[in-house]
Design an enzyme around this catalytic site. Structure first.
Site, PDB file in Angstrom:
ATOM      1  NE  ARG A   1      -2.845  -2.387   2.726  1.00 39.44           N
ATOM      2  CZ  ARG A   1      -3.178  -2.618   3.983  1.00 39.44           C
ATOM      3  NH1 ARG A   1      -3.732  -1.670   4.704  1.00 39.44           N
ATOM      4  NH2 ARG A   1      -2.962  -3.807   4.521  1.00 39.44           N
TER       5      ARG A   1
ATOM      6  CD  GLU B   1      -3.434  -4.353  14.144  1.00 44.84           C
ATOM      7  OE1 GLU B   1      -3.561  -3.820  13.024  1.00 44.84           O
ATOM      8  OE2 GLU B   1      -4.220  -4.148  15.082  1.00 44.84           O
TER       9      GLU B   1
END
Ligand code: PRP
Ligand code: ADE
Ligand code: MG
Length: 202
Positions: free
Chosen positions: A89, A126
């Site tokens: 991204r 994460e």
């Protein structure tokens, strides 16, 4: 190697810092409203922040790049030589920002995607583990580098990107993100100043 920033009057900057701050505040509201949240993606307990609506709307896309440009022009005092974007991204934002600033764009890719000699760094994020790579000659010693990505969560991805840049002798000017998940304190693990346009989760 680095050049000083161009004169404000020649790059269409607002007349004053106050005007610039007001423009930035209004751009941030528009960007925040565009984000979508998906509970339990890609795994249970994760509230996934989807940034793609920004890129589906040219005026939001422009607002994003303009916001980052305003921040950089106001805060770094010198132009970065290189914008490094983190796969995947970070590739949505890095090249257009680099073009806007007149800087190079260099990718950090997931392992196995880049040809030729590479530097490699493992990391945890994460929701998983991975390896990042950069081509070994992609940063020249002494180049001033800004790292860009969409989101900082634990900071694991950005830290690994920064380590690759430092291995090659690059000077880290800072890290820039669209969104920070503050509760994970990712910025605490990064070795250079961190700027995020938006923070928190709804
Ligand atoms: O701060 P962290 O805990 O490291 O997490 C943040 C990273 O996680 C996501 O990337 P991911 O590799 O999951 O997906 P992408 O390939 O779509 O960018 C996001 O785009 C950040 O790069
Ligand atoms: N909560 C989250 N939403 C989107 N991308 C992420 N990358 C790491 N954590 C994320
Ligand atoms: Mg990513």
């Amino acid at each position: 190697m680095s050049s000083t920033l161009p004169d404000a009057s020649k790059v269409g900057l607002p007349a004053s810092d106050a005007t610039s701050a007001a423009e930035l505040a209004s751009l941030k509201v528009r960007l925040r409203t565009a984000l979508r949240q998906y509970p339990d993606f890609p795994s249970p307990g994760i509230l996934f922040e989807d940034i793609l609506p920004i890129f589906a709307d040219p005026s939001l896309h422009e607002a994003l790049i303009r916001s980052l440009e305003l921040h950089i022009l106001a805060n770094y005092g010198q132009k970065p030589d290189v914008i490094v974007g983190l796969e995947a991204r970070g590739f949505l934002m890095g090249p257009s920002l680099a073009l806007r600033l007149g800087a190079s764009f260099v990718p950090v890719r997931k392992q196995g995607k880049l040809p030729g000699p590479c530097e490699t760094q493992g990391y945890e994020k994460e929701y998983g583990q991975d390896f990042f790579q950069m081509q070994a000659d992609s940063i020249k010693p002494g180049q001033k580098v800004l790292v860009i990505d969409d989101i900082i969560a634990t900071g694991g991805s950005a830290k690994a990107g920064g380590e690759l840049i430092q291995k090659m002798g690059g000077e880290l000017l800072g890290f820039i993100f669209l969104l920070e998940l503050e509760f994970l304190h990712g910025r605490d693990s990064l070795p250079a100043p961190v700027f995020t346009l938006l923070s928190g989760q709804a």
